[in-house]
Design a protein around this motif. Structure first.
Motif, PDB file in Angstrom:
ATOM      1  N   ALA A   1      58.970  44.965  58.981  1.00  0.00           N
ATOM      2  CA  ALA A   1      57.944  44.228  59.712  1.00  0.00           C
ATOM      3  C   ALA A   1      56.549  44.532  59.169  1.00  0.00           C
ATOM      4  CB  ALA A   1      58.030  44.585  61.203  1.00  0.00           C
ATOM      5  N   LEU A   2      56.312  45.789  58.802  1.00  0.00           N
ATOM      6  CA  LEU A   2      55.016  46.151  58.225  1.00  0.00           C
ATOM      7  C   LEU A   2      54.793  45.468  56.880  1.00  0.00           C
ATOM      8  CD1 LEU A   2      54.991  49.971  59.074  1.00  0.00           C
ATOM      9  CD2 LEU A   2      53.388  48.257  59.964  1.00  0.00           C
TER      10      LEU A   2
ATOM     11  N   GLY B   1      63.484  43.277  60.361  1.00  0.00           N
ATOM     12  CA  GLY B   1      62.058  43.523  60.203  1.00  0.00           C
ATOM     13  C   GLY B   1      61.403  42.461  59.334  1.00  0.00           C
TER      14      GLY B   1
ATOM     15  N   GLU C   1      60.747  40.942  63.297  1.00  0.00           N
ATOM     16  CA  GLU C   1      61.115  41.618  64.535  1.00  0.00           C
ATOM     17  C   GLU C   1      60.657  43.073  64.509  1.00  0.00           C
ATOM     18  OE1 GLU C   1      62.249  40.165  67.053  1.00  0.00           O
ATOM     19  OE2 GLU C   1      63.286  38.344  66.398  1.00  0.00           O
ATOM     20  N   TRP C   2      60.350  43.606  65.707  1.00  0.00           N
ATOM     21  CA  TRP C   2      59.959  44.998  65.875  1.00  0.00           C
ATOM     22  C   TRP C   2      60.969  45.688  66.795  1.00  0.00           C
ATOM     23  CZ3 TRP C   2      55.753  47.170  63.323  1.00  0.00           C
ATOM     24  CH2 TRP C   2      54.918  46.266  62.651  1.00  0.00           C
ATOM     25  N   PRO C   3      61.220  46.977  66.596  1.00  0.00           N
ATOM     26  CA  PRO C   3      62.276  47.663  67.352  1.00  0.00           C
ATOM     27  C   PRO C   3      62.094  47.662  68.862  1.00  0.00           C
ATOM     28  CG  PRO C   3      61.592  48.990  65.473  1.00  0.00           C
ATOM     29  CD  PRO C   3      60.618  47.865  65.580  1.00  0.00           C
ATOM     30  N   ASP C   4      60.840  47.668  69.333  1.00  0.00           N
ATOM     31  CA  ASP C   4      60.615  47.751  70.774  1.00  0.00           C
ATOM     32  C   ASP C   4      60.704  46.407  71.469  1.00  0.00           C
ATOM     33  OD1 ASP C   4      58.321  46.783  69.575  1.00  0.00           O
ATOM     34  OD2 ASP C   4      56.960  47.782  70.970  1.00  0.00           O
TER      35      ASP C   4
ATOM     36  N   GLY D   1      63.366  51.515  71.411  1.00  0.00           N
ATOM     37  CA  GLY D   1      63.896  50.963  70.170  1.00  0.00           C
ATOM     38  C   GLY D   1      65.339  50.530  70.331  1.00  0.00           C
TER      39      GLY D   1
ATOM     40  N   GLN E   1      53.896  41.942  57.597  1.00  0.00           N
ATOM     41  CA  GLN E   1      52.543  41.932  58.142  1.00  0.00           C
ATOM     42  C   GLN E   1      51.507  42.060  57.039  1.00  0.00           C
ATOM     43  OE1 GLN E   1      51.585  44.249  61.883  1.00  0.00           O
ATOM     44  NE2 GLN E   1      50.345  45.434  60.455  1.00  0.00           N
TER      45      GLN E   1
ATOM     46  N   LYS F   1      59.672  56.354  71.943  1.00  0.00           N
ATOM     47  CA  LYS F   1      59.448  54.940  71.658  1.00  0.00           C
ATOM     48  C   LYS F   1      60.696  54.145  72.041  1.00  0.00           C
ATOM     49  CE  LYS F   1      58.590  55.853  67.296  1.00  0.00           C
ATOM     50  NZ  LYS F   1      58.393  57.312  67.269  1.00  0.00           N
TER      51      LYS F   1
ATOM     52  N   ASP G   1      59.430  36.238  58.385  1.00  0.00           N
ATOM     53  CA  ASP G   1      58.531  36.151  59.532  1.00  0.00           C
ATOM     54  C   ASP G   1      59.060  35.164  60.575  1.00  0.00           C
ATOM     55  OD1 ASP G   1      56.258  37.117  60.854  1.00  0.00           O
ATOM     56  OD2 ASP G   1      54.988  35.489  60.116  1.00  0.00           O
TER      57      ASP G   1
ATOM     58  N   ARG H   1      60.857  48.790  61.214  1.00  0.00           N
ATOM     59  CA  ARG H   1      59.391  48.830  61.219  1.00  0.00           C
ATOM     60  C   ARG H   1      58.841  48.628  59.811  1.00  0.00           C
ATOM     61  NH1 ARG H   1      56.325  52.878  62.440  1.00  0.00           N
ATOM     62  NH2 ARG H   1      54.735  51.530  63.348  1.00  0.00           N
TER      63      ARG H   1
END
Length: 458
Positions: free
Chosen positions: A28-29, A70, A74-77, A12, A32, A10, A100, A25
């Motif tokens: 961010a989750l 997160g 933001e997301w790592p990718d 990252g 979400q 992945k 967010d 993650r």
């Protein structure tokens, strides 16, 4: 449990898959989930609780900062690594967290970022996020960063079903013995079998494009590592070496892939150092299968692609697929998490994966590939995770270079044989699992044992 090659590899950011990518993650989750339940606009306060290994070495690995990013959505990718430091500095100065990336709430670091000296029962890498509104608590969830950027929440951990993906694969395998049997029965190389499994999720064109995107990210990481110089962050004053080594190696002749010249090994060292220095600096890289071991697979793949006489993009695809087969076995039957089994699970697994990938592109039979992976992993058994100062620098950077060379040597040995050998890969993976279970916690990513306490910090 169905595991894809894209679960193991992945894009990252550094420096740690378990301590940086996973927590980002998780944050961010969490956001979400708040958004999906219609609770996001009601949030007035967020509290972060880090436990176990995330607390012990979290600051050195950027766990606190990653979690905040997160929570900012933001997301790592996708995140720009260069923006992390200034955005964290702004938050600390203003005490304002943009949830967010759009909803400002008060966040007082000393009050709301808690590093707790306790472990939760399921996994050493644990964190709890709590959202409060005007009337009290809105929601809380506990997340476990189980290695390689994989994250499971409390409900998944309690259910025992850690992977919601129950896809039925055409050639599913839970052991190397099963993998070899399937290859023999269907007259498939390991990479061919893996490709057929991957087609359950994506078209062949998408698989190839996705793997080449990973390869592009690995190349960019190496190139960045060859350009950047100076001192790595964190306080250990470790100096980058890749750029200087690169200048000196450019004066040498071209080595060949199969030969064992000193100059060839120096190029392998260079590629690994470049990746792991970028990782230690918090740059963009590919988790392979973890950040702490992220230099091994790209070092071996760069070595093959750069110094082989005839190469093309299909070699890259086959390399990743062959490597992933062994990574799946390590994850299913032991662990790729340093917090669970020590560095044998990170560097050891990556070394075995690199050996498998190289063996496949060099035309190894499935039995020879399994032998190469077994040799590579066997000679990493018992490896402890003891980063000095909690930073993925000493001994981690050099350890990747040594393991990359070891992977190549394992392939050379396996290709000289017919695949018959005394100890099987399955036995070695089980031994890694059992050794990790017996290993004292201070040798598993806590920086409380080994080299981490043998260095006097001034």
């Amino acid at each position: 449990m169905a595991i894809s090659v894209f679960d193991l590899f992945k894009i990252g950011v550094g420096p740690s898959s378990s301590h940086t990518v996973g927590p980002m993650r998780a944050g961010a989750l969490f956001v979400q989930g708040l958004r999906e339940r219609g609770e996001l606009e009601q949030v007035r306060r967020i509290e972060v609780r880090l436990y176990g290994s995330l607390s012990a070495t979290g600051v050195g690995h950027g766990t606190d900062n990653a979690t905040i990013m997160g929570l900012m959505g933001e997301w790592p990718d996708a995140i720009d690594p260069s923006q992390i430091t200034p955005r964290i500095a702004d938050l600390r100065e203003t005490n304002v967290l943009k949830l967010d990336n759009r909803l400002p709430i008060e966040f007082v670091w000393a009050r709301d970022m808690l590093l707790l000296d306790e472990n939760l029962p399921y996994h050493p890498n644990a964190m709890t996020l709590i959202a409060e509104g005007e009337g009290g608590e809105l929601h809380r969830d506990t997340y476990y960063s189980v290695g390689g950027g994989f994250v499971v929440d409390a409900a998944q951990a309690a259910s025992g079903v850690l992977d919601a993906d129950q896809t039925v694969l055409p050639y599913d395998f839970d052991s190397a013995a099963e993998l070899l049997r399937l290859c023999k029965q269907n007259d498939l190389r390991v990479s061919q079998l893996m490709l057929e499994n991957e087609k359950v999720w994506r078209s062949e064109a998408e698989i190839r494009a996705g793997l080449l995107k990973l390869w592009q990210a690995m190349q960019e990481c190496v190139n960045n590592g060859l350009k950047h110089e100076g001192i790595l962050p964190g306080g250990l004053n470790v100096r980058r070496r890749a750029a200087r080594l690169h200048r000196s190696l450019q004066e040498l002749g071209k080595p060949n892939v199969i030969g064992s010249t000193m100059s060839a090994m120096e190029w392998v060292n260079l590629f690994a150092l470049a990746v792991n220095e970028e990782n230690a600096a918090g740059g963009r890289m590919v988790t392979a299968p973890t950040n702490g071991a992220a230099g091994i697979i790209p070092a071996v793949l760069h070595y093959y692609m750069r110094f082989s006489d005839v190469v093309d993009e299909s070699n890259v695809v086959d390399f990743f697929l062959g490597a992933a087969a062994v990574g799946i076995l390590c994850k299913k039957n032991a662990s790729i998490s340093g917090a669970e089994v020590g560095c044998q699970g990170e560097v050891g697994s990556a070394c075995a994966m690199a050996a498998a990938g190289l063996a496949d592109v060099l035309g190894a039979t499935p039995a020879q590939l399994e032998n190469a992976a077994e040799i590579a992993l066997e000679h990493n058994l018992g490896l402890t995770c003891d980063p000095v100062g909690g930073l993925v620098q000493v001994p981690c950077i050099e350890r990747n270079a040594i393991a990359a060379v070891k992977a190549i040597n394992a392939v050379q040995m396996a290709l000289r044989g017919d695949g018959e050998h005394f100890i099987s890969l399955d036995q070695v993976i089980r031994t890694m699992r059992d050794t990790g279970a017996d290993m004292h916690d201070k040798y598993k990513e806590t920086s409380r044992g080994g080299l981490a306490v043998s260095v006097i910090e001034c």
